[in-house]
Design an enzyme around this catalytic site. Structure first.
Site, PDB file in Angstrom:
ATOM      1  N   ASP A 152      -0.579   1.079   5.020  1.00 36.28           N
ATOM      2  CA  ASP A 152      -1.432   2.283   4.553  1.00 36.28           C
ATOM      3  C   ASP A 152      -0.612   2.876   3.822  1.00 36.28           C
ATOM      4  OD1 ASP A 152       0.000   3.019   6.953  1.00 36.28           O
ATOM      5  OD2 ASP A 152      -1.289   4.278   7.565  1.00 36.28           O
ATOM      6  N   GLU A 153       0.512   2.431   3.099  1.00 26.14           N
ATOM      7  CA  GLU A 153       1.556   3.455   2.356  1.00 26.14           C
ATOM      8  C   GLU A 153       1.051   3.141   1.059  1.00 26.14           C
ATOM      9  OE1 GLU A 153       5.284   3.709   5.325  1.00 26.14           O
ATOM     10  OE2 GLU A 153       5.332   2.014   3.746  1.00 26.14           O
TER      11      GLU A 153
END
Length: 275
Positions: A194-195
């Site tokens: 989720d970066e």
């Protein structure tokens, strides 16, 4: 492929037929002349003169036959060359199609190697490559560039509660929102999980970057409905600027990552290096 080959062959055939008819007519008339010489020659013409005329005419007939044979041979050679040229064009067309297919395959392979399969954004390695290239191009020029490192707060809970299919759809939506929120020449990348990261070249200063961070926070946090699930996730954003916070790709990414963790820890939404 040549579309003119049949027409050219047809024209060549007509020319050849015309020559054959013309030569045949000339030979026939010359032979008639030979046969008629004794009848049309004056009575006082010597026999030797008549014989010489006949020989000359027969020699012309032989020469015409040689010309006809030569023309037939040249026509055959011409058609062979034409067929070879036609086959060569077919081969070249096939090779061009194969080369085009190879180039398209190479482009697809390169794109797949440089982009994330889920969001279709540039991946970490491509982002780092672009960042290094931008640093070399700028070489200390002002305004320089900035790296924004984004992480989605509590994203693991989305996967645990609603499943990875919903989580993947959410990541794709976030990717699209980030891409629309920045300038066309800015780069948005999914670094993994989720970066995300943004590469901004030609940034004027902290104030403008702060406003952009607030904009990104707002567009990412906007509610989204996936199937029957209503979701809202919030990002934490770390901002590193070049040259103040680092002059290499690794240093800028590291500093932006650390600033992101400070923003997450203090729940400030975003943070600059040194805040």
């Amino acid at each position: 492929m040549s579309t003119m080959a049949p027409e050219q062959d047809h024209r060549a055939g007509l020319v050849a037929e015309d020559w054959r008819d013309l030569l045949a007519t000339i030979k026939a008339r010359l032979k008639m002349t030979v046969d008629a010489l004794p009848l049309v020659a004056p009575p006082e013409a010597p026999v030797a003169l008549q014989a010489r005329l006949q020989r000359n005419v027969l020699t012309c007939i032989d020469a015409l036959e040689q010309v006809q044979t030569l023309l037939a041979s040249e026509l055959k050679h011409y058609r062979e060359l034409e067929e070879q040229a036609h086959q060569t064009e077919l081969t070249l067309a096939t090779m061009r199609e194969q080369l085009s297919g190879l180039q398209a395959g190479e482009r697809r392979a390169r794109h797949q190697a440089q982009h994330d399969g889920l969001t279709h954004l540039p991946n970490r390695s491509f982002f780092r490559e672009r960042l290094e290239g931008s640093l070399k191009t700028l070489a200390g020029q002002q305004p320089a560039l900035a790296v924004l490192f984004l992480d989605l707060d509590a994203f693991k809970q989305v996967n645990d509660t609603h499943g990875h299919a919903v989580g993947d759809e959410l990541l794709a939506i976030v990717a699209e929102r980030l891409t629309r929120a920045v300038r066309a020449h800015d780069m948005v990348s999914r670094l993994g999980g989720d970066e995300f990261a943004c590469l901004l070249v030609g940034v004027p200063g902290r104030e403008q970057l702060g406003r952009l961070a607030l904009k990104l926070e707002a567009v990412v946090s906007a509610p989204v409905k996936i199937g029957e699930v209503q979701l809202s996730v919030h990002p934490s954003i770390g901002i590193a600027m070049c040259p103040d916070d680092g002059a290499s790709a690794d240093e800028l990414l590291h500093q932006a990552d650390q600033a992101m963790y400070r923003a997450k820890r203090h729940q400030t939404g975003f943070a600059f290096v040194g805040d």
